[in-house]
Scaffold this active site. Sequence first.
Site, PDB file in Angstrom:
ATOM      1  N   ASP A  89      32.349  48.069  34.293  1.00 63.53           N
ATOM      2  CA  ASP A  89      32.464  49.429  34.609  1.00 63.53           C
ATOM      3  C   ASP A  89      30.939  49.331  35.694  1.00 63.53           C
ATOM      4  OD1 ASP A  89      30.410  48.905  32.842  1.00 63.53           O
ATOM      5  OD2 ASP A  89      30.381  50.109  31.553  1.00 63.53           O
TER       6      ASP A  89
ATOM      7  N   ASP B 199      39.316  54.734  27.852  1.00 64.51           N
ATOM      8  CA  ASP B 199      38.971  53.817  25.996  1.00 64.51           C
ATOM      9  C   ASP B 199      39.366  54.246  25.779  1.00 64.51           C
ATOM     10  OD1 ASP B 199      36.527  51.510  27.246  1.00 64.51           O
ATOM     11  OD2 ASP B 199      35.194  52.567  26.367  1.00 64.51           O
TER      12      ASP B 199
ATOM     13  N   LEU C 227      38.634  42.428  31.524  1.00 68.93           N
ATOM     14  CA  LEU C 227      38.518  43.353  31.751  1.00 68.93           C
ATOM     15  C   LEU C 227      38.561  43.506  33.143  1.00 68.93           C
ATOM     16  CD1 LEU C 227      34.829  44.098  29.276  1.00 68.93           C
ATOM     17  CD2 LEU C 227      37.245  44.561  28.604  1.00 68.93           C
TER      18      LEU C 227
ATOM     19  N   CYS D  23      30.535  44.384  31.573  1.00 68.73           N
ATOM     20  CA  CYS D  23      29.639  44.868  32.788  1.00 68.73           C
ATOM     21  C   CYS D  23      30.781  45.446  33.391  1.00 68.73           C
ATOM     22  CB  CYS D  23      28.718  43.882  33.229  1.00 68.73           C
ATOM     23  SG  CYS D  23      27.628  43.682  31.987  1.00 68.73           S
TER      24      CYS D  23
ATOM     25  N   ARG E 143      24.856  56.756  32.422  1.00 70.29           N
ATOM     26  CA  ARG E 143      23.823  55.181  32.038  1.00 70.29           C
ATOM     27  C   ARG E 143      22.929  55.561  33.658  1.00 70.29           C
ATOM     28  NH1 ARG E 143      25.122  56.352  27.861  1.00 70.29           N
ATOM     29  NH2 ARG E 143      25.878  55.733  26.386  1.00 70.29           N
TER      30      ARG E 143
END
Length: 336
Positions: A227, A139, A120, A225, A169
């Site tokens: 991001d 995404d 990632l 994680c 978030r």
Amino acid sequence: MGTKKKTQRAPFFFFIVAIYLLQTTVASRPVLLSHQEDPCRPIDHKSLRSDQLTVLINGFSESRLMLLQEIATVYSSSPAVHSVYVLWGNPSTASQTLRNISFQSLGAPIFLFRDASPSLNNRFLPRRFIRTRAVAVCDDDVRIDSDSLRFAFRVWQNHPERIVGFFARSHEFDLSRRSWMYTVSSTRLSIILTKFMVVSIDYLFEYTCRIPASVREIVDKRRNCEDIAMNFAVAARVAAGPILVEGKARDYGDSRNWGKKQKGGGNGGGGDTDKAEGGLSWRGNHRRDRGDCITEFHKAWGRMPLRYSYGRVVDGIEEQGLCKKGKKLVPCDEQE
């Protein structure tokens, strides 16, 4: 004679129009080689454009290929987009499967790039083919409409040192566990998700070449994680939180909102049951794992750089007069 000439020229004229439409609306792009030059070579900012952005779509699931093609087409239609790159990170996908993919471009060119590994961390490589200062990392199951994309880019142009996006978030400290929690808050935010984020190419370099190496190792170990790590990296540089923008979005991967249209700038998603497929967020311990990432990143940085932001940026507010209709007040344009 005049009528005869028109009859002779018409087939040729329509042939030219057909060729033009074919060339401008349909483009089958070859699979690019998974070759990456030294990512930590200094960026040549003089060669980068500021009036458009590059879209990087993370692709992995073969069952979402049709959806991915649709999303890439939508992004290619935006005047704000310079080019669209699908970064394919599934090493088990057959090369022939990728060669059979045909992208329909409505403006910006669309390319497919096969990464050498499923990491990632690859989402944030400062790739040499990026020719813009701004990058939209997103995404393959989230679609932002063209106007909303352009609005987010405009907000980023005014705040190029920040992360801008549609899905937010937050983080909080759990005193009982003495560890950080990954949360959803209606009043504040500190994290923009890679469902769709606009960020400077400089932060791709920052993430790949300057943040603690242990952070990228945690991302690889957990397969999650990245991001959150990017939000850490940006906040550590500017001591400011990200910017949440309002917009029209569809999150096909969020089962809580299947069958609903989502308005971006919130904390949920929206999608269709026939297109959605579970991703990382479907894991039962997803939120706990994300909290553990925050705790580990805190240790790696030696401090907590994340900063809170409040509210969201909207693209203007419409004023609407109210008129009496019977015993009710309704918008004036509905009174007749």
